[in-house]
Motif scaffolding. Structure first.
Motif, PDB file in Angstrom:
ATOM      1  N   VAL A 130       0.842  -1.201   0.000  1.00 14.97           N
ATOM      2  CA  VAL A 130       0.000   0.000   0.000  1.00 14.97           C
ATOM      3  C   VAL A 130       0.877   1.251   0.000  1.00 14.97           C
ATOM      4  N   LYS A 131       1.935   1.243   0.815  1.00 16.22           N
ATOM      5  CA  LYS A 131       2.845   2.398   0.870  1.00 16.22           C
ATOM      6  C   LYS A 131       3.484   2.633  -0.502  1.00 16.22           C
ATOM      7  N   ASP A 132       4.001   1.573  -1.104  1.00 16.77           N
ATOM      8  CA  ASP A 132       4.612   1.691  -2.433  1.00 16.77           C
ATOM      9  C   ASP A 132       3.574   2.107  -3.478  1.00 16.77           C
ATOM     10  N   TYR A 133       2.373   1.581  -3.351  1.00 18.03           N
ATOM     11  CA  TYR A 133       1.304   1.918  -4.293  1.00 18.03           C
ATOM     12  C   TYR A 133       0.980   3.412  -4.220  1.00 18.03           C
ATOM     13  N   PHE A 134       0.890   3.964  -3.004  1.00 22.26           N
ATOM     14  CA  PHE A 134       0.617   5.390  -2.865  1.00 22.26           C
ATOM     15  C   PHE A 134       1.755   6.229  -3.437  1.00 22.26           C
ATOM     16  N   MET A 135       3.002   5.806  -3.190  1.00 19.24           N
ATOM     17  CA  MET A 135       4.142   6.558  -3.727  1.00 19.24           C
ATOM     18  C   MET A 135       4.107   6.576  -5.260  1.00 19.24           C
ATOM     19  N   ILE A 136       3.830   5.426  -5.851  1.00 15.21           N
ATOM     20  CA  ILE A 136       3.815   5.384  -7.308  1.00 15.21           C
ATOM     21  C   ILE A 136       2.606   6.122  -7.876  1.00 15.21           C
ATOM     22  N   CYS A 137       1.485   6.110  -7.149  1.00 15.95           N
ATOM     23  CA  CYS A 137       0.321   6.896  -7.593  1.00 15.95           C
ATOM     24  C   CYS A 137       0.650   8.389  -7.579  1.00 15.95           C
ATOM     25  N   GLU A 138       1.351   8.843  -6.534  1.00 14.64           N
ATOM     26  CA  GLU A 138       1.765  10.247  -6.484  1.00 14.64           C
ATOM     27  C   GLU A 138       2.673  10.576  -7.662  1.00 14.64           C
ATOM     28  N   SER A 139       3.611   9.675  -7.961  1.00 13.07           N
ATOM     29  CA  SER A 139       4.500   9.875  -9.112  1.00 13.07           C
ATOM     30  C   SER A 139       3.707   9.929 -10.408  1.00 13.07           C
ATOM     31  N   TYR A 140       2.721   9.060 -10.505  1.00 10.67           N
ATOM     32  CA  TYR A 140       1.893   9.002 -11.707  1.00 10.67           C
ATOM     33  C   TYR A 140       1.134  10.314 -11.906  1.00 10.67           C
ATOM     34  N   TYR A 141       0.506  10.814 -10.842  1.00 12.09           N
ATOM     35  CA  TYR A 141      -0.264  12.053 -10.961  1.00 12.09           C
ATOM     36  C   TYR A 141       0.651  13.241 -11.252  1.00 12.09           C
ATOM     37  N   ALA A 142       1.854  13.238 -10.685  1.00 14.73           N
ATOM     38  CA  ALA A 142       2.820  14.301 -10.982  1.00 14.73           C
ATOM     39  C   ALA A 142       3.290  14.184 -12.434  1.00 14.73           C
ATOM     40  N   ALA A 143       3.509  12.966 -12.900  1.00 16.58           N
ATOM     41  CA  ALA A 143       4.010  12.743 -14.259  1.00 16.58           C
ATOM     42  C   ALA A 143       2.994  13.167 -15.318  1.00 16.58           C
ATOM     43  N   ILE A 144       1.720  13.004 -15.021  1.00 10.82           N
ATOM     44  CA  ILE A 144       0.681  13.378 -15.982  1.00 10.82           C
ATOM     45  C   ILE A 144       0.844  14.836 -16.406  1.00 10.82           C
ATOM     46  N   ARG A 145       1.313  15.679 -15.490  1.00  8.33           N
ATOM     47  CA  ARG A 145       1.448  17.112 -15.778  1.00  8.33           C
ATOM     48  C   ARG A 145       2.687  17.440 -16.608  1.00  8.33           C
TER      49      ARG A 145
ATOM     50  N   VAL B 230     -11.542  -5.184  -4.240  1.00  8.36           N
ATOM     51  CA  VAL B 230     -11.446  -5.171  -2.773  1.00  8.36           C
ATOM     52  C   VAL B 230     -10.120  -4.534  -2.355  1.00  8.36           C
ATOM     53  N   PHE B 231      -9.031  -4.841  -3.084  1.00  8.31           N
ATOM     54  CA  PHE B 231      -7.737  -4.232  -2.761  1.00  8.31           C
ATOM     55  C   PHE B 231      -7.792  -2.716  -2.948  1.00  8.31           C
ATOM     56  N   THR B 232      -8.483  -2.268  -3.986  1.00  4.47           N
ATOM     57  CA  THR B 232      -8.672  -0.818  -4.177  1.00  4.47           C
ATOM     58  C   THR B 232      -9.334  -0.228  -2.946  1.00  4.47           C
ATOM     59  N   LEU B 233     -10.349  -0.909  -2.438  1.00  5.31           N
ATOM     60  CA  LEU B 233     -11.053  -0.433  -1.248  1.00  5.31           C
ATOM     61  C   LEU B 233     -10.109  -0.428  -0.037  1.00  5.31           C
ATOM     62  N   VAL B 234      -9.286  -1.462   0.110  1.00 12.06           N
ATOM     63  CA  VAL B 234      -8.308  -1.502   1.205  1.00 12.06           C
ATOM     64  C   VAL B 234      -7.371  -0.291   1.100  1.00 12.06           C
ATOM     65  N   CYS B 235      -6.932   0.022  -0.112  1.00 13.09           N
ATOM     66  CA  CYS B 235      -6.052   1.191  -0.309  1.00 13.09           C
ATOM     67  C   CYS B 235      -6.769   2.474   0.063  1.00 13.09           C
ATOM     68  N   VAL B 236      -8.006   2.630  -0.383  1.00 15.00           N
ATOM     69  CA  VAL B 236      -8.761   3.842  -0.104  1.00 15.00           C
ATOM     70  C   VAL B 236      -9.010   3.997   1.405  1.00 15.00           C
ATOM     71  N   LEU B 237      -9.124   2.865   2.115  1.00 13.94           N
ATOM     72  CA  LEU B 237      -9.304   2.941   3.566  1.00 13.94           C
ATOM     73  C   LEU B 237      -8.060   3.529   4.228  1.00 13.94           C
ATOM     74  N   HIS B 238      -6.882   3.301   3.618  1.00 12.95           N
ATOM     75  CA  HIS B 238      -5.625   3.820   4.179  1.00 12.95           C
ATOM     76  C   HIS B 238      -5.333   5.253   3.767  1.00 12.95           C
ATOM     77  N   TRP B 239      -5.995   5.692   2.718  1.00 11.85           N
ATOM     78  CA  TRP B 239      -5.672   6.988   2.125  1.00 11.85           C
ATOM     79  C   TRP B 239      -6.120   8.120   3.029  1.00 11.85           C
ATOM     80  N   ARG B 240      -5.182   8.918   3.451  1.00  9.46           N
ATOM     81  CA  ARG B 240      -5.493  10.027   4.355  1.00  9.46           C
ATOM     82  C   ARG B 240      -5.594  11.359   3.609  1.00  9.46           C
ATOM     83  N   GLY B 241      -5.155  11.376   2.345  1.00 12.16           N
ATOM     84  CA  GLY B 241      -5.282  12.592   1.526  1.00 12.16           C
ATOM     85  C   GLY B 241      -4.113  13.528   1.668  1.00 12.16           C
TER      86      GLY B 241
END
Length: 161
Positions: free
Chosen positions: A92-107, A150-161
């Motif tokens: 989950v930690k790695d997934y959030f880091m790569i999601c942040e990279s992905y959203y930054a890369a889109i720009r 379900v894993f997406t939901l597990v990730c969203v439960l951890h997401w603090r924003g």
């Protein structure tokens, strides 16, 4: 699988217990979308349940463990499974880091850079989904796409924003 069996081996409702807590409107929206996607298409069957579904799932958090409380459509309890979230922490930690990279890369990044990051993101999501299926093996049968939701939901439960 014929229609009756498909109807009986599925979730029709997913509820997040108040133990999950509420978050920002954006995160609440992501949670609602994850639940909608899960209910829309899933294959979910508690192991050794002769009564059959469809099922309702209530998720709660107790001492850093994810509780799956499963009931029939009418509310009759079927089973409860408690899953340690420890095996998911790194993913989950790695997934959030790569999601942040992905959203930054889109720009700013090139399409090939974005695609490479997205492949890594999907790979981590698949790893988390398979870990979830493995941890629930013999308890809850679900196909890989349901495990992904379900894993997406597990990730969203951890997401603090």
């Amino acid at each position: 699988m014929h229609d009756l069996a498909r109807h009986r081996s599925r979730l029709i409702d997913v509820e997040l217990d108040e133990s999950i807590g509420r978050s920002t409107p954006d995160i609440e929206h992501e949670r609602a979308v994850a639940i909608f996607d899960l209910i829309e298409e899933n294959s979910f069957q508690p192991a050794n349940d002769e009564g059959g579904g469809p099922y309702k799932l209530k998720l709660s958090l107790i001492d850093s463990k994810l509780v799956f409380a499963i009931a029939r459509e009418g509310g009759e309890s079927v089973t409860t499974h408690i899953l340690s979230l420890t095996p998911f922490r790194r993913i989950v930690k790695d997934y959030f880091m790569i999601c942040e990279s992905y959203y930054a890369a889109i720009r700013t990044a090139s399409p090939s850079q974005i695609e490479a990051i997205d492949m890594g993101r999907r790979g981590l999501h698949n790893e988390g989904s398979q870990t979830l299926r493995d941890r629930l093996a013999g308890k809850i049968d679900m196909d890989f796409n349901t495990a992904r939701r379900v894993f997406t939901l597990v990730c969203v439960l951890h997401w603090r924003g």
